[in-house]
Design a protein around this motif. Structure first.
Motif, PDB file in Angstrom:
ATOM      1  N   TYR A 400      33.865  53.858  25.973  1.00 53.90           N
ATOM      2  CA  TYR A 400      34.768  53.219  26.558  1.00 53.90           C
ATOM      3  C   TYR A 400      35.241  51.906  27.409  1.00 53.90           C
ATOM      4  O   TYR A 400      34.232  50.935  27.285  1.00 53.90           O
ATOM      5  N   ASP A 401      36.505  52.035  26.693  1.00 55.06           N
ATOM      6  CA  ASP A 401      36.441  49.902  27.324  1.00 55.06           C
ATOM      7  C   ASP A 401      37.422  50.819  29.142  1.00 55.06           C
ATOM      8  O   ASP A 401      38.588  51.215  28.921  1.00 55.06           O
ATOM      9  N   LEU A 402      36.963  49.433  29.600  1.00 57.31           N
ATOM     10  CA  LEU A 402      37.370  49.786  30.977  1.00 57.31           C
ATOM     11  C   LEU A 402      38.715  48.726  30.756  1.00 57.31           C
ATOM     12  O   LEU A 402      38.953  47.596  29.877  1.00 57.31           O
ATOM     13  N   HIS A 403      39.343  49.168  32.004  1.00 55.15           N
ATOM     14  CA  HIS A 403      40.722  47.817  31.889  1.00 55.15           C
ATOM     15  C   HIS A 403      40.719  47.235  33.533  1.00 55.15           C
ATOM     16  O   HIS A 403      41.686  47.842  34.105  1.00 55.15           O
ATOM     17  N   LYS A 404      39.991  45.623  32.493  1.00 56.69           N
ATOM     18  CA  LYS A 404      39.557  45.077  34.385  1.00 56.69           C
ATOM     19  C   LYS A 404      41.504  44.553  34.898  1.00 56.69           C
ATOM     20  O   LYS A 404      41.691  43.743  33.886  1.00 56.69           O
ATOM     21  N   SER A 405      40.935  44.469  36.064  1.00 59.91           N
ATOM     22  CA  SER A 405      41.986  43.613  36.472  1.00 59.91           C
ATOM     23  C   SER A 405      41.617  43.104  37.766  1.00 59.91           C
ATOM     24  O   SER A 405      41.051  43.180  38.277  1.00 59.91           O
ATOM     25  N   THR A 440      39.935  38.872  45.831  1.00 62.74           N
ATOM     26  CA  THR A 440      39.764  40.004  44.651  1.00 62.74           C
ATOM     27  C   THR A 440      38.307  40.122  43.636  1.00 62.74           C
ATOM     28  O   THR A 440      38.000  38.867  44.605  1.00 62.74           O
ATOM     29  N   THR A 441      38.224  40.758  43.064  1.00 62.15           N
ATOM     30  CA  THR A 441      37.329  40.908  41.816  1.00 62.15           C
ATOM     31  C   THR A 441      37.496  41.892  40.900  1.00 62.15           C
ATOM     32  O   THR A 441      38.566  42.021  40.649  1.00 62.15           O
ATOM     33  N   LYS A 442      36.829  41.738  39.998  1.00 64.37           N
ATOM     34  CA  LYS A 442      37.542  42.451  38.525  1.00 64.37           C
ATOM     35  C   LYS A 442      36.926  43.600  38.339  1.00 64.37           C
ATOM     36  O   LYS A 442      35.697  43.240  38.483  1.00 64.37           O
ATOM     37  N   CYS A 443      38.348  44.192  38.643  1.00 62.58           N
ATOM     38  CA  CYS A 443      37.585  45.624  37.903  1.00 62.58           C
ATOM     39  C   CYS A 443      38.435  46.661  37.545  1.00 62.58           C
ATOM     40  O   CYS A 443      39.096  46.458  37.952  1.00 62.58           O
ATOM     41  N   ASP A 444      38.148  47.476  37.230  1.00 63.82           N
ATOM     42  CA  ASP A 444      38.859  48.731  36.516  1.00 63.82           C
ATOM     43  C   ASP A 444      39.481  49.108  37.796  1.00 63.82           C
ATOM     44  O   ASP A 444      38.675  50.732  38.400  1.00 63.82           O
ATOM     45  N   LYS A 445      41.108  49.486  38.369  1.00 63.06           N
ATOM     46  CA  LYS A 445      41.340  49.579  40.315  1.00 63.06           C
ATOM     47  C   LYS A 445      41.354  51.315  39.349  1.00 63.06           C
ATOM     48  O   LYS A 445      40.826  52.270  40.427  1.00 63.06           O
ATOM     49  N   LYS A 525      28.316  52.722  36.221  1.00 67.11           N
ATOM     50  CA  LYS A 525      27.421  52.215  35.011  1.00 67.11           C
ATOM     51  C   LYS A 525      28.570  50.739  34.247  1.00 67.11           C
ATOM     52  O   LYS A 525      27.556  49.979  33.571  1.00 67.11           O
ATOM     53  N   ALA A 526      29.220  51.531  33.515  1.00 66.05           N
ATOM     54  CA  ALA A 526      30.405  50.586  33.167  1.00 66.05           C
ATOM     55  C   ALA A 526      30.108  49.491  33.121  1.00 66.05           C
ATOM     56  O   ALA A 526      30.838  48.584  32.837  1.00 66.05           O
ATOM     57  N   HIS A 527      30.647  49.358  34.834  1.00 66.56           N
ATOM     58  CA  HIS A 527      31.237  48.301  35.636  1.00 66.56           C
ATOM     59  C   HIS A 527      29.789  47.347  35.707  1.00 66.56           C
ATOM     60  O   HIS A 527      29.562  46.452  36.723  1.00 66.56           O
TER      61      HIS A 527
END
Length: 557
Positions: A400-405, A440-445, A525-527
């Motif tokens: 599974y791929d996270l969509h970080k922004s 801000t920080t990089k994460c999957d909102k 865990k994915a993050h």
């Protein structure tokens, strides 16, 4: 002893449980034994090659002495060959090692009979003097074996015993005898241990006169070996080099070589012109298994093989036991998950069935709308449960791929709190914000919104009426604290597992499927986030940190 009996009774269960580990070890042992056997065989072949080379050296020694101008007689030929054997046969100062080599040397006449033969033990002295006429060293062979046999008093057995006791570390200290013409006749031999110098052996003839022969001659290598009394007596002293040649093969080795010619490992033969001899034959045999297992090469190779192999086997066993443990945990988790799901589905399914039957049979028509609403409510609950299961399964997929922004955790927290404004007011809960708006920080909102929603939902659900909820938010850190019942310490790790509802005190306020925190754990865990839960003050704190570049002090610290 009782433990052994218990293990014996449980042997079938133990075998089923750990048979793969046992099989790995058995395979390793078989491979190691096979490798050791191959190494031994290779070493044996190497020693057989060395025996062939030694045989060729003996043949070259014989050929080099087949010169009637230099060697006048067959006896002198034989003596010269025996002298040369000392440089060819093993002389490692290890009696046991030397005894594993056997040599059968025959000088045959025209009738095929052995005129001279080395087929048994041979002990001799190589007497070295300086020939002034030829300005060269002259070596003479003195056969002590022949003397021991002539004396017939067990001298050979005494010498072999003394040689074994000294483990081959023996030298000739003194020879006593007389001259008969140009021939030196030995009548007494004195041996001394080279390590234990106080250990000596004297062997002498038992003939009449007891060494009272005329013109006695003493041969020594060191004048210090002659006592003052012997110097005062009427004796002739001769000084020269004295080297002991002791060819004492083990009886099994020599018997195999002499009695079973087909087992010899190296063989050579040749013809002789003159000396009333026609040919010679050389045969060699050695206990190559002993040599292969004691020459040091096997130790140098097998120890690393066994250590590396055992290390590999241990690694595989550890990996297997770890995977087996994980399989058991997954199986237990799967069974718990299925049981919990079945239990959760059972209640709404029963409500839906009963409501449908009431509608079908027309029971209390005035409540039909209530029955329909109950069916819709329970259907929504079942749908939410199934969607949670699908979400957990999808997020648990390693691909599974996270969509970080770039996103602000504070804004996400404020958005999630809006969903629970009415419930917070209904329980008269005081919300305390401890937030920093520092970027801000990089994460999957979307995913982190689910995590925060679960944390806040639990805080509101389990917070006591009139209690406090404290929200701590920074650039990459979130903490949610609520007053209320604490979680038993033994359950702090289990609450992150699917379908876990906790202790009775918290179940009363639950009303959920127990999938929220399991989904949150997978997302965090994915993050690669640091997350957890702890009992602090009069309540519980849930937290996560997206990176470890900064240090934060939690309420329970």
């Amino acid at each position: 002893m009782k433990k052994m009996k218990q293990l014996w009774k449980q042997r079938k269960m133990i075998w089923r449980e750990y048979r793969t580990a046992f099989l790995i070890e058995i395979i390793f042992l078989c491979v190691a034994l096979a490798a050791t056997g191959i190494l031994i065989r290779m070493s044996e072949r190497n020693w057989e090659t060395k025996l062939e080379l030694m045989t060729k050296n003996v043949q070259s020694l014989i050929q080099s002495n087949l010169d009637t101008k230099k060697v006048k007689s067959a006896s002198e030929l034989k003596n010269n060959v025996y002298i040369g054997l000392r440089d060819i046969m093993p002389d490692t100062k290890n009696r046991e090692w030397n005894s594993k080599f056997g040599l059968h040397l025959e000088f045959l006449d025209e009738s095929g009979n052995a005129k001279y033969e080395l087929a048994d033990s041979e002990v001799g002295c190589i007497w070295t003097t300086y020939d002034e006429e030829n300005t060269a060293l002259e070596k003479t062979w003195i056969s002590l074996t022949d003397r021991f046999k002539e004396w017939d008093n067990g001298a050979m057995q005494e010498f072999e015993q003394f040689y074994r006791e000294q483990d081959g570390h023996v030298r000739i200290q003194k020879l006593k005898g007389y001259y008969n013409g140009n021939v030196f006749n030995v009548r007494e031999v004195q041996f001394q241990g080279t390590i234990h110098e106080d250990e000596t052996l004297e062997l002498r003839t038992n003939s009449a006169g007891d060494l009272s022969f005329k013109n006695p001659v003493y041969r020594v290598a060191n004048l210090a070996d002659v006592s003052d009394e012997e110097l005062d007596s009427d004796v002739t002293l001769e000084q020269g080099g004295m080297e002991l040649f002791a060819f004492l093969p083990s009886p099994i080795v020599q018997a195999t070589l002499v009695n079973h010619p087909n087992k010899r490992q190296a063989y050579a033969e040749g013809t002789i012109s003159g000396y009333n001899l026609a040919s010679y034959q050389i045969g060699m045999y050695a206990d190559t298994f002993y040599l292969a297992t004691h020459d040091g090469n096997l130790k140098n190779f097998t120890i690393p093989i066994w250590l590396i192999g055992q290390g590999a086997a241990a690694f595989l066993i550890i990996v297997y036991l770890y995977l087996q443990k994980k399989r058991k945990e997954l199986a237990s988790l799967r069974n718990t998950f299925i049981n919990a799901m079945a239990h959760e589905m059972k209640t709404p399914a029963a409500v839906i069935k009963n409501s449908a039957e009431c509608l079908e049979e027309g029971i209390r028509p005035e409540k039909q709308s209530s029955y329909i609403k109950m069916i819709q409510t329970e259907a929504d609950h079942m749908n939410d449960l199934l969607m949670s299961m699908l979400t957990y399964t999808r997020l648990s997929d390693s691909e599974y791929d996270l969509h970080k922004s770039d996103c602000s955790l504070k804004e996400l927290m404020e958005s999630c709190c809006e969903h629970y404004r009415e419930r917070i007011a209904g329980k008269n809960i005081q919300v305390i914000w401890d937030a920093e708006d520092d970027g801000t920080t990089k994460c999957d909102k979307k995913m982190l919104s689910m995590v925060m929603d679960n944390f806040i939902s639990n805080a509101v659900r389990f917070c006591i009426d009139g209690g406090v909820i404290r929200l701590t938010v920074t650039k990459d850190y979130v903490s949610v604290y609520n007053d209320g019942h604490q979680i038993p310490p033994e359950q702090l790790k289990e609450i992150w597992t699917p379908m876990y509802l906790g202790d009775d005190a918290r179940k009363k306020n639950s009303g959920t499927s127990g999938m929220g925190l399991a989904i949150s754990a997978v997302i965090l865990k994915a993050h690669h986030a640091d997350y957890g839960v702890s009992n602090v003050a009069e309540g519980v704190e849930f937290y996560f940190r997206l990176n470890s570049s900064r240090t934060y002090v939690r309420l329970g610290a």
